[in-house]
Every structure is written in structure tokens, then in C-alpha cells.
Design a protein around this motif. Structure first.
Motif, PDB file in Angstrom:
ATOM      1  N   ASP A  10      67.771  83.303  31.594  1.00 33.47           N
ATOM      2  CA  ASP A  10      68.970  83.685  30.835  1.00 33.47           C
ATOM      3  C   ASP A  10      69.314  82.662  29.764  1.00 33.47           C
ATOM      4  OD1 ASP A  10      69.349  86.063  32.224  1.00 33.47           O
ATOM      5  OD2 ASP A  10      70.507  85.095  33.804  1.00 33.47           O
ATOM      6  N   PHE A  11      68.287  82.115  29.153  1.00 35.38           N
ATOM      7  CA  PHE A  11      68.469  81.174  28.048  1.00 35.38           C
ATOM      8  C   PHE A  11      68.181  81.905  26.743  1.00 35.38           C
ATOM      9  CE2 PHE A  11      67.146  78.010  24.964  1.00 35.38           C
ATOM     10  CZ  PHE A  11      68.052  76.975  25.151  1.00 35.38           C
ATOM     11  N   ARG A  12      69.218  82.010  25.892  1.00 42.42           N
ATOM     12  CA  ARG A  12      69.072  82.718  24.619  1.00 42.42           C
ATOM     13  C   ARG A  12      68.524  84.131  24.847  1.00 42.42           C
ATOM     14  NH1 ARG A  12      71.597  80.715  19.905  1.00 42.42           N
ATOM     15  NH2 ARG A  12      71.199  78.508  19.642  1.00 42.42           N
ATOM     16  N   SER A  13      67.378  84.428  24.235  1.00 44.60           N
ATOM     17  CA  SER A  13      66.827  85.784  24.303  1.00 44.60           C
ATOM     18  C   SER A  13      65.941  86.007  25.517  1.00 44.60           C
ATOM     19  CB  SER A  13      66.009  86.074  23.035  1.00 44.60           C
ATOM     20  OG  SER A  13      64.949  85.132  22.893  1.00 44.60           O
ATOM     21  N   TYR A  14      65.759  84.987  26.352  1.00 40.69           N
ATOM     22  CA  TYR A  14      64.827  85.092  27.465  1.00 40.69           C
ATOM     23  C   TYR A  14      65.565  85.271  28.792  1.00 40.69           C
ATOM     24  CZ  TYR A  14      61.288  83.524  24.182  1.00 40.69           C
ATOM     25  OH  TYR A  14      60.441  83.428  23.115  1.00 40.69           O
ATOM     26  N   SER A  15      65.373  86.440  29.404  1.00 42.17           N
ATOM     27  CA  SER A  15      65.899  86.603  30.763  1.00 42.17           C
ATOM     28  C   SER A  15      65.061  85.789  31.733  1.00 42.17           C
ATOM     29  CB  SER A  15      65.886  88.082  31.166  1.00 42.17           C
ATOM     30  OG  SER A  15      64.573  88.621  31.083  1.00 42.17           O
ATOM     31  N   GLN A  16      63.747  85.695  31.443  1.00 37.69           N
ATOM     32  CA  GLN A  16      62.858  84.838  32.225  1.00 37.69           C
ATOM     33  C   GLN A  16      61.628  84.520  31.394  1.00 37.69           C
ATOM     34  OE1 GLN A  16      63.568  83.565  35.392  1.00 37.69           O
ATOM     35  NE2 GLN A  16      61.843  82.216  34.890  1.00 37.69           N
ATOM     36  N   LEU A  17      61.274  83.258  31.351  1.00 35.30           N
ATOM     37  CA  LEU A  17      60.070  82.835  30.642  1.00 35.30           C
ATOM     38  C   LEU A  17      59.479  81.641  31.368  1.00 35.30           C
ATOM     39  CD1 LEU A  17      58.259  83.120  28.018  1.00 35.30           C
ATOM     40  CD2 LEU A  17      59.598  81.190  27.145  1.00 35.30           C
ATOM     41  N   ASP A  18      58.170  81.673  31.582  1.00 40.14           N
ATOM     42  CA  ASP A  18      57.446  80.548  32.158  1.00 40.14           C
ATOM     43  C   ASP A  18      56.253  80.253  31.266  1.00 40.14           C
ATOM     44  OD1 ASP A  18      58.491  79.843  35.072  1.00 40.14           O
ATOM     45  OD2 ASP A  18      58.632  82.013  34.822  1.00 40.14           O
ATOM     46  N   VAL A  19      56.124  78.996  30.871  1.00 41.82           N
ATOM     47  CA  VAL A  19      55.006  78.619  30.012  1.00 41.82           C
ATOM     48  C   VAL A  19      54.504  77.246  30.426  1.00 41.82           C
ATOM     49  CG1 VAL A  19      56.622  77.756  28.254  1.00 41.82           C
ATOM     50  CG2 VAL A  19      54.256  78.229  27.628  1.00 41.82           C
ATOM     51  N   SER A  20      53.178  77.115  30.505  1.00 41.14           N
ATOM     52  CA  SER A  20      52.546  75.838  30.822  1.00 41.14           C
ATOM     53  C   SER A  20      52.016  75.193  29.551  1.00 41.14           C
ATOM     54  CB  SER A  20      51.402  76.038  31.826  1.00 41.14           C
ATOM     55  OG  SER A  20      51.901  76.511  33.060  1.00 41.14           O
ATOM     56  N   PHE A  21      52.074  73.865  29.497  1.00 43.04           N
ATOM     57  CA  PHE A  21      51.629  73.112  28.340  1.00 43.04           C
ATOM     58  C   PHE A  21      50.560  72.112  28.750  1.00 43.04           C
ATOM     59  CE2 PHE A  21      56.062  74.197  27.589  1.00 43.04           C
ATOM     60  CZ  PHE A  21      56.063  74.669  26.288  1.00 43.04           C
ATOM     61  N   GLU A  22      49.890  71.601  27.753  1.00 44.32           N
ATOM     62  CA  GLU A  22      48.944  70.514  27.917  1.00 44.32           C
ATOM     63  C   GLU A  22      49.251  69.451  26.875  1.00 44.32           C
ATOM     64  OE1 GLU A  22      45.181  72.305  27.354  1.00 44.32           O
ATOM     65  OE2 GLU A  22      45.216  73.465  29.225  1.00 44.32           O
ATOM     66  N   PRO A  23      48.758  68.237  27.054  1.00 40.79           N
ATOM     67  CA  PRO A  23      48.890  67.251  25.977  1.00 40.79           C
ATOM     68  C   PRO A  23      48.208  67.765  24.712  1.00 40.79           C
ATOM     69  CG  PRO A  23      48.205  66.197  28.020  1.00 40.79           C
ATOM     70  CD  PRO A  23      48.097  67.678  28.247  1.00 40.79           C
ATOM     71  N   GLY A  24      48.575  67.215  23.581  1.00 42.99           N
ATOM     72  CA  GLY A  24      48.010  67.665  22.314  1.00 42.99           C
ATOM     73  C   GLY A  24      48.952  68.607  21.589  1.00 42.99           C
ATOM     74  N   VAL A  25      48.375  69.411  20.717  1.00 41.01           N
ATOM     75  CA  VAL A  25      49.166  70.282  19.841  1.00 41.01           C
ATOM     76  C   VAL A  25      49.239  71.692  20.407  1.00 41.01           C
ATOM     77  CG1 VAL A  25      49.364  71.264  17.521  1.00 41.01           C
ATOM     78  CG2 VAL A  25      48.488  68.932  17.812  1.00 41.01           C
ATOM     79  N   THR A  26      50.445  72.237  20.493  1.00 41.65           N
ATOM     80  CA  THR A  26      50.665  73.638  20.836  1.00 41.65           C
ATOM     81  C   THR A  26      51.485  74.270  19.720  1.00 41.65           C
ATOM     82  OG1 THR A  26      50.666  73.198  23.218  1.00 41.65           O
ATOM     83  CG2 THR A  26      51.653  75.263  22.485  1.00 41.65           C
ATOM     84  N   VAL A  27      50.980  75.363  19.169  1.00 43.52           N
ATOM     85  CA  VAL A  27      51.646  76.042  18.063  1.00 43.52           C
ATOM     86  C   VAL A  27      52.148  77.404  18.532  1.00 43.52           C
ATOM     87  CG1 VAL A  27      51.405  76.916  15.703  1.00 43.52           C
ATOM     88  CG2 VAL A  27      50.130  74.880  16.412  1.00 43.52           C
ATOM     89  N   PHE A  28      53.440  77.637  18.366  1.00 42.23           N
ATOM     90  CA  PHE A  28      54.038  78.942  18.656  1.00 42.23           C
ATOM     91  C   PHE A  28      54.161  79.710  17.348  1.00 42.23           C
ATOM     92  CE2 PHE A  28      55.577  76.064  21.946  1.00 42.23           C
ATOM     93  CZ  PHE A  28      55.340  76.797  23.103  1.00 42.23           C
ATOM     94  N   VAL A  29      53.476  80.845  17.280  1.00 43.43           N
ATOM     95  CA  VAL A  29      53.430  81.620  16.045  1.00 43.43           C
ATOM     96  C   VAL A  29      54.134  82.950  16.254  1.00 43.43           C
ATOM     97  CG1 VAL A  29      51.947  82.637  14.284  1.00 43.43           C
ATOM     98  CG2 VAL A  29      51.237  80.534  15.438  1.00 43.43           C
ATOM     99  N   GLY A  30      55.010  83.310  15.334  1.00 41.73           N
ATOM    100  CA  GLY A  30      55.685  84.593  15.433  1.00 41.73           C
ATOM    101  C   GLY A  30      56.679  84.763  14.305  1.00 41.73           C
ATOM    102  N   PRO A  31      57.016  85.997  13.961  1.00 40.18           N
ATOM    103  CA  PRO A  31      57.974  86.236  12.881  1.00 40.18           C
ATOM    104  C   PRO A  31      59.355  85.702  13.226  1.00 40.18           C
ATOM    105  CG  PRO A  31      57.518  88.269  14.068  1.00 40.18           C
ATOM    106  CD  PRO A  31      56.553  87.253  14.578  1.00 40.18           C
ATOM    107  N   ASN A  32      60.167  85.531  12.220  1.00 41.39           N
ATOM    108  CA  ASN A  32      61.516  85.037  12.436  1.00 41.39           C
ATOM    109  C   ASN A  32      62.307  85.998  13.323  1.00 41.39           C
ATOM    110  OD1 ASN A  32      61.044  82.821  10.785  1.00 41.39           O
ATOM    111  ND2 ASN A  32      61.777  83.857   8.950  1.00 41.39           N
TER     112      ASN A  32
END
Length: 392
Positions: A10-32
Motif C-alpha cells: 500500500d505504498f503509492r500505486s503499489y498494493s504489493q510489490l516485491d523486487v530483488s536487487f544485486e550490486p551494480g546497476v539496475t535500470v527501471f524503464v517505463g513511461p511517466n
């Protein structure tokens, strides 16, 4: 340091979201408007307990929800820490660290360190002084989490003193009123001097890192600088841009010496304060003057120079936080929120080359082509309500 896992409820537009990361660069791409900034905003919130987009927490909670949850698994060197922040609409926010009993949210300050770049950073240079004060305070809290309490105490005392001044506005000051005001003067000066001392100490440490960053982002022909202008020695008018006001160095004074100067400044403004019903002296009226060479940036710098100064403040913060703790794996997480779309090709490449070596870099972009090749990494496509992996 890096974020290994992020969970939103329930954060902003997400009722539920789970995402895993790694060291280094992660790019989130999507329209505004699809929600990519919401993700990095949550990471930033884990570090600073505030949003870079809004001044209150209420917009962070999804519609029709009573609270929002931001959970993160953070890795620093060989140690992992779990942090959960509960953002409440009406009650005080709470935190859980390693699933222990709930504590005050500010107990979680400093566990994660981030430096976030965003288009809103232009306000650090072109906006009013409150933007620069907040920038300095946020950096101060990341360096010394204890100062979160000092800042909160100052805001509380200031609010109560202003309420008293407002109630006295236009009336005749009696001896009882004077006695009550003097009590609040003492409170304001005591905690305000601690805040002022901490701010000036942070700025003194930041300036050489900011100068290094500005040189790396430009051709190095101009030297960036910053100076703290205190209302204790130069009261700031509401419409004052600060460009012609004298500067006085208070950084060598102790907290006790600043408290004495604070009380003297309050006494000199007593009539004006009671006439206007507001506190005119204190850290809430101070300014951080930014300069290139001998010229003030505000009003004199070009658009490119203004962007370079804003980036230098953020990058300088990264250098300072990294220099503050040499423990392996302690450097801050870098977040670049849609910033490349605002830069020309030269500054894109310079920024990318400087930040590419950070342990973790999180980037948002409307299109992948906005991200310089020097920041190539994992790409995630942001769609309404979720994410999908972009094939390499």
C-alpha cells in the motif's frame, strides 16, 4: 552497501510489490506515471524517513489504506539487516529492525545510506532557502542519526513559540508575557544552537567534496563554493535573495557561544517578532549561499552551470558519506531518478563515468536510450502494478 530486497505494501500505486536487487546497476524503464519513481522513492525513504517528492507522508499511503509498509533487506559488507517502516496516516510512524519489537521510526535512521539525484534538484540551486536547508539537514542526519532528534525538537519548539507570538500579535506585552517568552527563547536558543552547529560542521566537510565533484562534471574552469549565512548575524527578510548580505563565519564557535549569540539576536528582534507574530531568528531562517568563483550561482549561473552545481551537491554528498566510513561495503546507494533526460549529452556522460563505480546504482528512465552506455546493467520494465525483466 546495497539493497538486496524491497517489499512495498500500500505504498503509492503499489498494493504489493516485491523486487530483488544485486550490486551494480539496475535500470527501471517505463513511461511517466507508471510507478518507477515510486520504487526508488521507497528506497530513499528507508534511508531518510522522508520523500524527495513531497513534504508529508500522507501521499505515500495508497488510497483507502490506513498505512503503508516499506520493508528492505540491506547488505553492508558481510552483514545483512532487515528494516520495516510503517507509515501511518494519523499516528506516529514505527519501525522494526531485524523483526524486533516496534520502535520509533527515527531509530532506523542511518542503517541505509542513499544519495538521490532527481529533476527536483534544480530547486537546490534556483529555489528558496528551505530547499538548501533541507538538503543540509538530510545529509546531517545521514552522517549523525542522532541529529534527527535535534531537528525534530527544534521544529517542535519553534511551532510552540510561534503559536505564542501569534497570540500576542498586536497586543501589549505584559511582564507575564515577557517571562513566558523568555522561557521559550531559552528552549529555542538551546536546541537551535545545536542544529546550527551541526549544519555548519557538515557544510565545512561537504565543500571540498562538492568542489571536486563540480570539477569532474565540468571543464574545471570555475571553482564551486558554499557559505553558511546565519540569521543570528544577518536577519533574513522574507523576500531577500541573500546576494548582497554580508557573511560572517560562526563555524569556530561552540554550541554554548552560539547559544549566547542566539539569545542576543532574539532580543534584538523582540519588537519585530511580536508585531509580526513569528520567530525571525534561527536555523529556519538561514541560507546556504552557493557560488562559482566570486559570483552567486542564483541569478548569475547559466542553465548548464546550475545543473552542474545541483549535481555537484549530490555527488559531493556521496563522496562525503563514503569518506565518513571506510568500512568495506559502506558506501551509499546511488539513486538517479529520471535525471538523464534533463541533461545534455556531455553532462550525461560525465555523470555516468563518475558514478559507475558505486557499489549499487538504481536508475529510472522513460526510455532505455536515455541511460548512457557507461551505466549498462540489469534492466527492469515497469508496468502498472509490477515489473518484468528486460532480456539482455
Amino acid at each position: 552497501m546495497y539493497v538486496q530486497h524491497l517489499s512495498l505494501t500500500d505504498f503509492r500505486s503499489y498494493s504489493q510489490l516485491d523486487v530483488s536487487f544485486e550490486p551494480g546497476v539496475t535500470v527501471f524503464v517505463g513511461p511517466n506515471g507508471v510507478g518507477k519513481t515510486n520504487i526508488v522513492e521507497a528506497v530513499g525513504y528507508l534511508a531518510s524517513l522522508s520523500s524527495h517528492r513531497v513534504s508529508s507522508d500522507k501521499p505515500l499511503i495508497a488510497f483507502d489504506a490506513e498505512r503503508a509498509l516499506v520493508r528492505g533487506r540491506l547488505v553492508r559488507g558481510t552483514q545483512a539487516t532487515s528494516v520495516e517502516l510503517e507509515i501511518n496516516g494519523e499516528r506516529a510512524n514505527r519501525a522494526r529492525i531485524n523483526r524486533a519489537n516496534p520502535v520509533r521510526a527515527r531509530e532506523a535512521a542511518g542503517i541505509l545510506r542513499t544519495v538521490l539525484f532527481a529533476p527536483e534538484d534544480l530547486a537546490l540551486v534556483k529555489g528558496d532557502p528551505s530547499n538548501r536547508r533541507r538538503f543540509l539537514d538530510d545529509l546531517m542526519v545521514q552522517l549523525v542519526p542522532h541529529h534527527a532528534g535535534v531537528r525534530a525538537d527544534y521544529e517542535r519548539v519553534l511551532k510552540q513559540r510561534n503559536a505564542l507570538l501569534k497570540s500576542l500579535r498586536g497586543g501589549r506585552l505584559t511582564s507575564a508575557h515577557e517571562a513566558t517568552l523568555e522561557v521559550w527563547d531559552q528552549h529555542l536558543a538551546a536546541v537551535g544552537s545545536q542544529l546550527l552547529h551541526a549544519r555548519m560542521a557538515v557544510l565545512t566537510r561537504l565543500v571540498p567534496h562538492m568542489q571536486k565533484a563540480y570539477s569532474e562534471l565540468t571543464d574545471g574552469s570555475k571553482v564551486a563554493n558554499a557559505a553558511y549565512r546565519s540569521s543570528l548575524v544577518s536577519p533574513v527578510a522574507d523576500d531577500d535573495d541573500g546576494a548582497s548580505a554580508p557573511l560572517e563565519d560562526l563555524s569556530t564557535l561552540s554550541v554554548e557561544e552560539l547559544t549566547d549569540k542566539f539569545l542576543s539576536a532574539i532580543a534584538s528582534q523582540r519588537r519585530r517578532e511580536t508585531e509580526r507574530g513569528i520567530s525571525l531568528v534561527g536555523p529556519h531562517r538561514d541560507e546556504v549561499e552557493l557560488m562559482l568563483g566570486r559570483a552567486f550561482v542564483k541569478g548569475y549561473a547559466s542553465h548548464g552551470e546550475t545543473w552542474s552545481m545541483a549535481l555537484a551537491l549530490r555527488l559531493g554528498s556521496f563522496y562525503l558519506l563514503s569518506d565518513d566510513d571506510h568500512t568495506p561495503g559502506s558506501s551509499p546507494v546511488l539513486i538517479l531518478d529520471d535525471v538523464f533526460a534533463e541533461l545534455d549529452a556531455y553532462r550525461r556522460d560525465r555523470l555516468a563515468s563518475v558514478v559507475a563505480g558505486a557499489e549499487q546504482v538504481l536508475v529510472t528512465a522513460a526510455v532505455g536510450d536515455d541511460v548512457p552506455a557507461g551505466l549498462d546493467g540489469r534492466h527492469l520494465s515497469v508496468v502498472p502494478g509490477g515489473l518484468s525483466e528486460v532480456p539482455a
